[in-house]
Enzyme design. Structure first.
Site, short mmCIF file in Angstrom:
data_model
loop_
_atom_site.label_atom_id
_atom_site.label_comp_id
_atom_site.label_asym_id
_atom_site.label_seq_id
_atom_site.Cartn_x
_atom_site.Cartn_y
_atom_site.Cartn_z
N VAL A 32 66.63 57.70 22.74
CA VAL A 32 67.23 58.02 21.44
C VAL A 32 68.42 57.09 21.21
O VAL A 32 69.46 57.24 21.85
CB VAL A 32 67.67 59.50 21.38
N GLU A 33 68.27 56.13 20.27
CA GLU A 33 69.34 55.16 20.01
C GLU A 33 69.54 54.91 18.52
O GLU A 33 69.58 53.76 18.08
CB GLU A 33 69.01 53.84 20.71
N PRO A 34 69.67 55.94 17.69
CA PRO A 34 69.83 55.69 16.25
C PRO A 34 71.25 55.23 15.92
O PRO A 34 72.22 55.62 16.58
CB PRO A 34 69.55 57.05 15.64
#
Length: 639
Positions: free
Chosen positions: A524-526
Site C-alpha cells: 500500500v503506497e498511495p
C-alpha cells in the site's frame, strides 16, 4: 531452762533484724548513690531501640480469612527503661513516644460489599495495565538477543512485572471466590518488633507487645514477649533521660528505620550532615539541592543511590555529586511511568526503555531526554531477505551506435555514417543459486559488525498490480528462488482506481501459494493526491480490508501489510483494527528501527546483491532464529 532458751532466741532474732536493717540501709544508700550519679551518654545510647508495628486488615468471608488489605508499618524511637523508678527492674520494658491508633471504622454489610467490588475492579484494572506492559516486554525479549545493548535492563524489569502479575492474580482469585451470600467482616491484626544491637554489636530484633500508656498519655510502654531485656543493651536510669536522646543519635545508630520514626513527628527531618568516611547512607535520606538522596559514596563523593525529586518520582542508580542522574539508572514516576537505561547530566541519553500509561513501549537510543529510536547492529546472525519485481531484471545503459543518416540539400543528399549515444534497455535473469547480500546501501548510516556477506533467507516477488498488470518475471523468480532453498512470498501492489475484490481475485489467479511460503503481502503506497481522489482514508481502508479478507479466506493465512513509515505516522492510527490484526512490513530508510510491532523491516532501497545488477530492497526479519522458526510455524502457508 526455758527462760534461757527464750532469751537466746530473742537475742538471735534481734541480731538478724539488725543485720537485715543494716543490709536494707546499705542497699538504700547504694541505690541513692547509683541514682545520684549521672548516666554516661554512651550508656544512654546503648539503651536506644526502635519499635516497629506492622499491621494489616483481614477481609473475612463467613469468618474465614480471604485476603489481607490495607497493610501499613509504623516505627517509633524507644529506649529500655525500668518498671520502678530508682530500681533496676527492666524485664524487657520499653518506652516510646505516644502514637494514637486510628479508630477502626465499623463497616456495614452494604459497605463491605461495595469495598469488595471496588477492590476487585481496582485489581482487574491494574492487571490489565500490567499485562499490556508484560506483553510489550515479552515481545521485545522474543525479537532481541541477549548480546544486544540493554537486553539485561529489559529482562530485569520484566521479572518485576511478572512477579507483580502473579501477586495480583492470587489476590483477584481470592476475591472472586467470595460468594454473594457469604457474610463479610473485617479484623485488624497488629504485630510488634523491637530492633536493638546485641552483645555482638549486630542489629537484632525481638517480638514485643504494648502494655500500657502513661497517665498523661504522652508515652507508650512495650515489653518483650519473653519478658527479658536482651544482653548487650543497657537501661536508662531515669525516664527523663528519654527526652535527652536526640533524633540525630537515633538515626546515626539505626539508620533508615529511625529516620522513619522521626519523620512521623518531624516531616522535614532531612537536613542531616554526611559523616566523612561513610560509604553508604543505608537508606537514610538527606537533602542535596532540591532532592532527597540516600547515597553511596566514594571518597566522600556521591556516586549513586536512591533519589526522590519534588514531583515524587524515585530514581535509583548512578549520580554525580549534585544528585543528578548520570550513568545507569531507573526512574519510577508517580503516574506509574518507568524508564530504565542510561543518563547524562540528569537527562536520558544512550540506550534506555520507557513505559508509561497510555503509551506504547519504547526501547532504543535517547539523547537529551528525547527518544530517537532503536539502533540495530547488523551481523551474519540476523535473518535477511529481499523483494524483487520486473525492474530488477532491467538494466539501462548508454550505448554508442553507428547509424546511417542522409545529409545535405535536397538534390545533394547522401547517406553518411554517424555515431549516436542512446539509453538502451537490457533484460536478464538472476542466478538465484548464488545470490548473497554484499551491501546494505549507503543512503543512511548503519551499525555493521564485520564484512557484509549475508545469506538471503527469504524473498518476496511481485506478482500483480491493480486488476490487470502482471509481472512476466514472477513465475521464473518464484520457481528458481524456491529451488535455491530460499523461502518465497508473493505480493500485490494496491491500485486506488480499480475495485479491491477484482484486484484480490486477479492476484489469486496469477499468484502461486504453496505450503511453507511466506504469507501474501498487500503493498500500500498511495500518495496524498491519490487518497484524496478516491474519497479519503476511510475508502482506502475499506479497500484494504476487502482485499485482505478475500486473500485470507482463499490462502488460509493472514496477509501482511507493506507500508511506509510516513503511512504509519499519517494514516494507520485511523484503522486500529488493521494495526491490531495484521502484521506489518514497513519501509523505513533512517538510522533507527521503526517504532511499531513488525514482521520485518525494509531498511534500504539501495542494497547490493551478488547476481543482481541493479540496487535491491533489503529487509531484515524482526527477531532471531527462535522467533523466525515460530513465525514460519504459525504464519506461513500450511495447506
Amino acid at each position: 531452762m526455758k527462760g534461757l532458751k527464750k532469751n537466746i532466741k530473742k537475742t538471735i532474732l534481734d541480731r538478724w533484724h539488725s543485720l537485715l536493717l543494716c543490709m536494707l540501709a546499705v542497699v538504700a544508700v547504694a541505690l541513692t548513690v547509683w541514682n545520684l550519679l549521672p548516666q554516661d551518654k554512651n550508656d544512654r545510647s546503648r539503651a536506644m531501640a526502635v519499635v516497629m508495628r506492622y499491621g494489616y486488615t483481614q477481609l473475612l468471608a463467613d469468618g474465614k480469612d480471604v485476603i489481607n488489605i490495607w497493610p501499613d508499618t509504623v516505627y517509633s524511637t524507644a529506649a529500655w527503661v525500668n518498671h520502678v523508678d530508682y530500681v533496676p527492674s527492666s524485664f524487657g520494658l520499653l518506652m516510646t513516644g505516644s502514637y494514637k491508633e486510628k479508630k477502626q471504622h465499623e463497616y456495614t454489610a452494604q459497605e463491605l460489599r461495595r469495598l469488595l467490588e471496588t477492590s476487585t475492579d481496582s485489581i482487574r484494572h491494574r492487571l490489565d495495565s500490567l499485562r499490556q506492559v508484560d506483553d510489550d516486554l515479552r515481545y521485545y525479549v522474543r525479537v532481541h538477543s541477549v548480546m544486544e545493548t540493554g537486553f539485561s535492563f529489559v529482562t530485569a524489569y520484566s521479572s518485576q512485572v511478572e512477579r507483580s502479575i502473579d501477586s495480583l492474580q492470587q489476590k483477584l482469585k481470592a476475591l472472586e471466590s467470595i460468594g454473594k451470600t457469604q457474610k463479610l467482616s473485617i479484623r485488624r491484626q497488629n504485630h510488634y518488633v523491637v530492633y536493638f544491637y546485641n552483645d555482638s554489636n549486630k542489629l537484632d530484633y525481638r517480638g514485643c507487645h504494648p502494655t500500657r500508656a502513661s497517665s498523661d498519655g504522652r508515652y507508650l510502654f512495650y515489653q518483650t514477649d519473653n519478658v527479658r531485656t536482651p544482653s548487650g543493651t543497657l537501661v536508662l536510669k531515669r525516664k527523663k533521660y528519654f527526652h535527652e536522646l536526640t533524633d540525630v543519635s537515633f538515626v546515626s545508630l539505626y539508620g533508615a528505620i529511625a529516620q522513619k520514626a522521626v519523620l512521623r513527628r518531624n516531616p522535614a527531618f532531612y537536613d542531616l550532615p554526611h559523616r566523612r568516611g561513610v560509604t553508604d547512607d543505608k537508606g537514610v535520606f538527606r537533602s542535596i539541592g532540591s532532592y532527597l538522596v540516600s547515597g553511596h559514596y566514594n571518597a566522600d563523593t556521591l556516586v549513586g543511590g536512591t533519589r526522590i525529586d519534588s514531583a515524587g518520582g524515585v530514581y535509583i542508580g548512578d549520580m554525580d555529586r549534585r544528585g543528578h542522574a548520570h550513568g545507569a539508572g531507573s526512574y519510577y514516576s508517580r503516574d506509574a511511568g518507568y524508564y530504565g537505561g542510561f543518563w547524562k547530566d540528569n537527562m536520558r541519553s544512550g540506550f534506555g526503555f520507557s513505559i508509561a500509561p497510555g503509551k506504547h513501549f519504547r526501547a532504543g537510543e535517547w539523547k537529551d531526554d528525547r527518544y530517537h529510536g532503536e539502533k540495530v547492529t547488523y551481523n551474519p546472525n540476523r535473518i535477511y531477505g529481499i523483494d524483487v519485481s520486473r525492474y530488477q531484471h532491467i538494466v539501462y545503459r548508454k550505448v554508442t551506435e553507428t547509424v546511417r543518416v542522409r545529409r545535405g540539400r535536397r538534390r545533394h543528399r547522401r547517406w553518411v555514417r554517424v555515431k549516436r549515444t542512446r539509453v538502451k534497455e537490457f533484460h536478464y535473469n538472476f542466478d538465484w543459486d548464488d545470490v548473497r547480500i554484499t551491501s546494505l546501501g549507503s543512503m543512511t548510516r548503519k551499525n555493521i559488525e564485520g564484512k557484509v556477506d549475508y545469506k538471503i533467507t527469504f524473498a518476496y516477488v511481485k506478482a500483480t498490480e491493480g486488476s490487470s498488470l502482471y509481472n512476466t518475471y514472477y513465475k521464473y523468480d518464484y520457481e528458481h528462488a524456491r529451488k535455491a532453498g530460499i523461502r518465497v512470498g508473493t505480493y500485490h501492489f494496491l491500485s486506488t482506481t480499480s475495485p479491491a475484490s477484482s484486484q484480490a481475485w486477479f492476484f489469486l489467479k496469477k499468484g502461486i501459494f504453496r505450503k511453507g511460503d511466506f504469507p501474501p503481502v498487500l503493498d500500500v503506497e498511495p500518495s496524498r493526491e491519490q487518497i484524496r481522489k478516491m474519497g479519503g482514508t476511510h475508502v482506502l481502508f475499506e479497500k484494504m480490508r476487502t482485499w485482505l479478507k478475500i486473500v485470507e479466506k482463499e490462502t488460509g493465512v493472514k496477509p501482511v501489510l507493506y507500508v511506509s513509515q510516513k503511512f504509519v505516522d499519517r494514516y494507520l492510527s485511523g484503522a486500529p483494527d488493521l494495526k491490531r490484526d495484521y502484521q506489518v512490513w514497513i519501509a523505513r530508510y533512517g538510522e533507527y528501527k521503526p517504532d511499531i510491532r513488525l514482521a520485518w523491516w525494509q531498511l534500504a532501497p539501495d542494497g547490493r546483491v551478488k547476481g543482481i545488477r541493479v540496487p535491491v530492497d533489503i529487509s531484515v526479519f524482526n527477531g532471531y532464529n527462535s522467533e523466525y522458526a515460530n513465525f514460519v510455524r504459525n504464519y506461513c502457508i500450511q495447506k
